[in-house]
Design an enzyme around this catalytic site. Structure first.
Site, short mmCIF file in Angstrom:
data_model
loop_
_atom_site.label_atom_id
_atom_site.label_comp_id
_atom_site.label_asym_id
_atom_site.label_seq_id
_atom_site.Cartn_x
_atom_site.Cartn_y
_atom_site.Cartn_z
N GLY A 179 -2.15 -6.47 -0.84
CA GLY A 179 -1.18 -5.96 0.13
C GLY A 179 0.08 -6.79 0.13
O GLY A 179 0.05 -8.00 0.31
N ALA A 180 1.21 -6.11 -0.09
CA ALA A 180 2.52 -6.79 -0.09
C ALA A 180 3.31 -6.41 1.15
O ALA A 180 4.49 -6.07 1.08
CB ALA A 180 3.29 -6.45 -1.37
N GLY A 181 2.62 -6.44 2.29
CA GLY A 181 3.31 -6.23 3.57
C GLY A 181 3.79 -7.57 4.09
O GLY A 181 4.07 -8.50 3.31
N VAL A 241 -6.33 -0.56 -3.99
CA VAL A 241 -7.59 -1.28 -3.84
C VAL A 241 -8.60 -0.37 -3.15
O VAL A 241 -8.29 0.26 -2.14
CB VAL A 241 -7.37 -2.55 -2.97
CG1 VAL A 241 -8.68 -3.23 -2.65
CG2 VAL A 241 -6.41 -3.50 -3.66
N GLU A 247 9.60 4.05 20.41
CA GLU A 247 10.69 3.75 19.47
C GLU A 247 11.09 5.00 18.68
O GLU A 247 12.26 5.25 18.45
CB GLU A 247 10.27 2.62 18.51
CG GLU A 247 10.18 1.27 19.20
CD GLU A 247 10.37 0.08 18.27
OE1 GLU A 247 9.83 0.12 17.15
OE2 GLU A 247 11.05 -0.88 18.66
N LYS A 278 16.89 -7.26 18.95
CA LYS A 278 15.93 -6.56 18.08
C LYS A 278 16.39 -6.63 16.61
O LYS A 278 15.61 -6.95 15.71
CB LYS A 278 15.83 -5.10 18.53
CG LYS A 278 14.98 -4.22 17.65
CD LYS A 278 13.55 -4.28 18.04
CE LYS A 278 12.67 -3.39 17.18
NZ LYS A 278 11.28 -3.45 17.59
C1 LIG Z 1 7.06 2.33 13.86
C2 LIG Z 1 6.50 0.94 14.01
C3 LIG Z 1 7.23 -0.01 14.71
C4 LIG Z 1 6.72 -1.32 14.84
N1 LIG Z 1 7.49 -2.24 15.49
C5 LIG Z 1 7.10 -3.52 15.53
C6 LIG Z 1 7.95 -4.53 16.09
O1 LIG Z 1 9.03 -4.23 16.61
N2 LIG Z 1 7.53 -5.81 16.06
C7 LIG Z 1 6.35 -6.19 15.48
O2 LIG Z 1 6.04 -7.38 15.43
N3 LIG Z 1 5.50 -5.26 14.95
C8 LIG Z 1 5.85 -3.93 14.95
N4 LIG Z 1 5.02 -2.99 14.40
C9 LIG Z 1 3.69 -3.40 13.87
C10 LIG Z 1 3.82 -3.98 12.47
O3 LIG Z 1 4.54 -3.11 11.64
C11 LIG Z 1 2.43 -4.27 11.86
O4 LIG Z 1 1.72 -5.10 12.74
C12 LIG Z 1 2.62 -4.95 10.50
O5 LIG Z 1 3.21 -4.05 9.59
C13 LIG Z 1 1.30 -5.46 9.92
O6 LIG Z 1 1.60 -6.21 8.78
P1 LIG Z 1 0.56 -6.40 7.60
O7 LIG Z 1 1.16 -7.36 6.65
O8 LIG Z 1 -0.80 -6.67 8.14
O9 LIG Z 1 0.43 -4.97 6.92
P2 LIG Z 1 1.47 -3.86 6.46
O10 LIG Z 1 2.85 -4.16 6.87
O11 LIG Z 1 0.86 -2.58 6.93
O12 LIG Z 1 1.37 -3.96 4.87
C14 LIG Z 1 0.19 -3.59 4.20
C15 LIG Z 1 0.50 -3.48 2.73
O13 LIG Z 1 -0.72 -3.16 2.05
C16 LIG Z 1 -0.51 -2.08 1.14
N5 LIG Z 1 -1.78 -1.36 1.05
C17 LIG Z 1 -2.44 -0.74 2.06
N6 LIG Z 1 -3.60 -0.23 1.61
C18 LIG Z 1 -3.66 -0.52 0.29
C19 LIG Z 1 -4.64 -0.29 -0.72
N7 LIG Z 1 -5.78 0.33 -0.46
N8 LIG Z 1 -4.39 -0.76 -1.95
C20 LIG Z 1 -3.24 -1.43 -2.25
N9 LIG Z 1 -2.29 -1.67 -1.31
C21 LIG Z 1 -2.50 -1.24 -0.08
C22 LIG Z 1 0.62 -1.28 1.75
O14 LIG Z 1 1.32 -0.55 0.76
C23 LIG Z 1 1.48 -2.38 2.39
O15 LIG Z 1 2.43 -2.86 1.48
C24 LIG Z 1 5.46 -1.67 14.27
C25 LIG Z 1 4.72 -0.69 13.58
C26 LIG Z 1 5.22 0.60 13.44
C27 LIG Z 1 4.42 1.62 12.68
#
Ligand SMILES: Cc1cc2nc3c(=O)[nH]c(=O)nc-3n(C[C@H](O)[C@H](O)[C@H](O)COP(=O)(O)OP(=O)(O)OC[C@H]3O[C@@H](n4cnc5c(N)ncnc54)[C@H](O)[C@@H]3O)c2cc1C
Length: 404
Positions: free
Chosen positions: A10-12, A79, A167, A377
């Site tokens: 995951g590249a989040g 994955v 939002e 923000k």
């Molecule tokens: C509209 C919206 C507004 C938000 N606003 C806020 C805010 O203002 N402030 C805040 O702190 N949080 C906010 N959030 C919450 C925040 O976005 C999440 O908590 C955050 O994205 C989680 O980060 P992460 O690194 O765990 O995963 P993610 O950001 O979800 O990244 C996961 C990565 O894994 C990859 N992936 C997923 N499944 C697979 C797979 N099976 N195989 C390969 N790759 C995969 C995806 O492509 C992605 O790149 C918001 C969420 C949304 C939807």
């Protein structure tokens, strides 16, 4: 000696922060980063793509921009399963990846809580593709209105008035005039509604800020209907029960968007992790309690906040810190250094109500609202972008539209 292998899934937010720390500080390691896309997206901005405020490229950047090819191999792939016993990761249609250490950062997915018809009839907003699909769907309804004259084509129901739903409602409210132009109607005919079971919205904010948000949205004719538990989503509407009167009601719209909540990636359950809503309760060092070489971070993990006695919420800010902690602890394990426990001190929470309005808490308890809150923000979005993408991405994708 063979290099230790570290897999990052995951590249989040969490995955890229871990990558950044490992690439700059770890010695003699070979990193493999896997994501289903070849780009990173800022999930916190997905609602803006869904509303049509920005194009998808404004909230995303190529993963290769942050990969150091001397240390890291990037694999674009989905994955499907992690096998801790054999230390392998299964990737759809590709050879499995093996690892010495693993960081699982697969993020969130919409949760329908088994509500009838939600999966089939409501649009999710989980990633760039689904956010784009929301916008494309609504624009099609507006175009079709010119022929059908069906008022449901002009209506949107957002299911769930949590952070994401509010939002999205705020962002869509700003575009009513543009939506109206596509349909050839007056802006007052575009109906935006957001429905939630809870009578008290956005519990993380004080009541006066929530009242401000509801009032400001209502002034733009974007209505929040609280205390209405959705029992079914049909092809063109929702059925709900009023929590106070117990009466059943119905609302119609040809665009229904699901933002009631999220769970972690299904890969957690598919891999046999002991997970609740696909979130694994990890150790304070962010390890899987059953395998100290497997770190679980971001929205697929749950870590206890001892101060509140409850798990931390799932947010981008927390995911970034988790990514950092996991990377630090892997380096500590490799070098015999000391592990660090996950700690988080919130710098604030801001919920946008459109581009120039927001409500929030800064620091421990300072309230902000209106234009000032919207600037805070954008600064916080820029901070995340700087942390995941560095200066290059900040300069090209950052939010510098602070003055109007
Ligand atoms: C509209 C919206 C507004 C938000 N606003 C806020 C805010 O203002 N402030 C805040 O702190 N949080 C906010 N959030 C919450 C925040 O976005 C999440 O908590 C955050 O994205 C989680 O980060 P992460 O690194 O765990 O995963 P993610 O950001 O979800 O990244 C996961 C990565 O894994 C990859 N992936 C997923 N499944 C697979 C797979 N099976 N195989 C390969 N790759 C995969 C995806 O492509 C992605 O790149 C918001 C969420 C949304 C939807």
């Amino acid at each position: 000696m063979a290099k230790k292998t570290i897999g990052i899934l995951g590249a989040g937010y969490a995955g890229l922060l871990a990558l950044k720390v490992l690439q700059s500080k770890a010695k003699d390691v070979a990193i493999t980063l896997i994501d289903r896309n070849d780009y990173h997206y800022e999930a916190t901005d997905l609602h803006e793509v869904a509303a049509g405020s920005v194009k998808e490229d404004k909230i995303s950047f190529p993963i290769k921009d942050v990969v150091n090819p001397n240390i890291t191999t990037f694999i674009k792939g989905t994955v499907t399963k992690v096998d801790k016993a054999t230390k392998t990761v299964e990737v759809e249609g590709q050879a499995p990846m093996t690892f010495d250490y693993l960081i699982i950062a697969l993020g969130f997915a919409s949760e329908t809580f088994g509500i009838k018809g939600a999966q089939a009839n409501a649009l999710a907003m989980d990633d760039v593709e689904t956010a784009q699909a929301v916008h494309t769907h609504f624009v099609k309804q507006l175009e079709d209105y010119r022929v059908t004259k069906n008022p449901d084509n002009l209506k949107v129901i957002i299911c769930g008035a949590g952070f994401t739903g509010v939002e999205l409602l705020g962002a869509m409210a700003e575009h009513k005039a543009e939506y109206a132009k596509i349909a050839g109607v007056d802006a007052s005919e575009i109906k935006l509604m957001c429905v939630d079971a809870s009578p008290r919205l956005l519990p993380m904010f004080p009541t006066d800020l929530v009242d401000y948000a509801i009032k400001k949205l209502a002034q733009k004719d974007a209505m929040i209907l609280s205390g209405k538990g959705i029992s079914e989503v049909t092809e063109n509407g929702i059925i709900f029960k009023d929590r106070e009167t117990e009466e059943e009601g119905e609302l119609n719209a040809n665009t229904i968007i699901w933002t009631t909540g999220v769970s972690g990636s299904h890969v957690m359950q598919d891999s046999g992790f002991d997970a609740r809503r696909n979130r694994v309760m990890v150790t304070p060092e962010l390890q899987d309690p059953e395998d100290d070489h497997v770190y679980i971070v971001g929205d697929v993990s749950a870590v206890m906040d001892e101060a509140s006695g409850r798990p931390y919420p799932t947010t981008a800010q927390i995911s970034l810190v988790m990514g950092h902690t996991a990377a630090h602890n892997i380096i500590a394990s490799l070098t015999g250094g000391s592990y660090e426990k996950f700690t988080y001190s919130s710098i604030g929470t801001i919920c946008s109500l459109g581009n120039t309005d927001a409500i929030g808490i800064v620091g421990k308890s300072s309230k902000v609202k209106g234009y000032v809150a919207s600037v805070v923000k954008k600064m916080s979005l820029n901070k995340s972008l700087l942390e995941t993408g560095g200066v290059k991405e900040l300069l090209s994708k950052g939010r510098f539209d602070l003055y109007h």
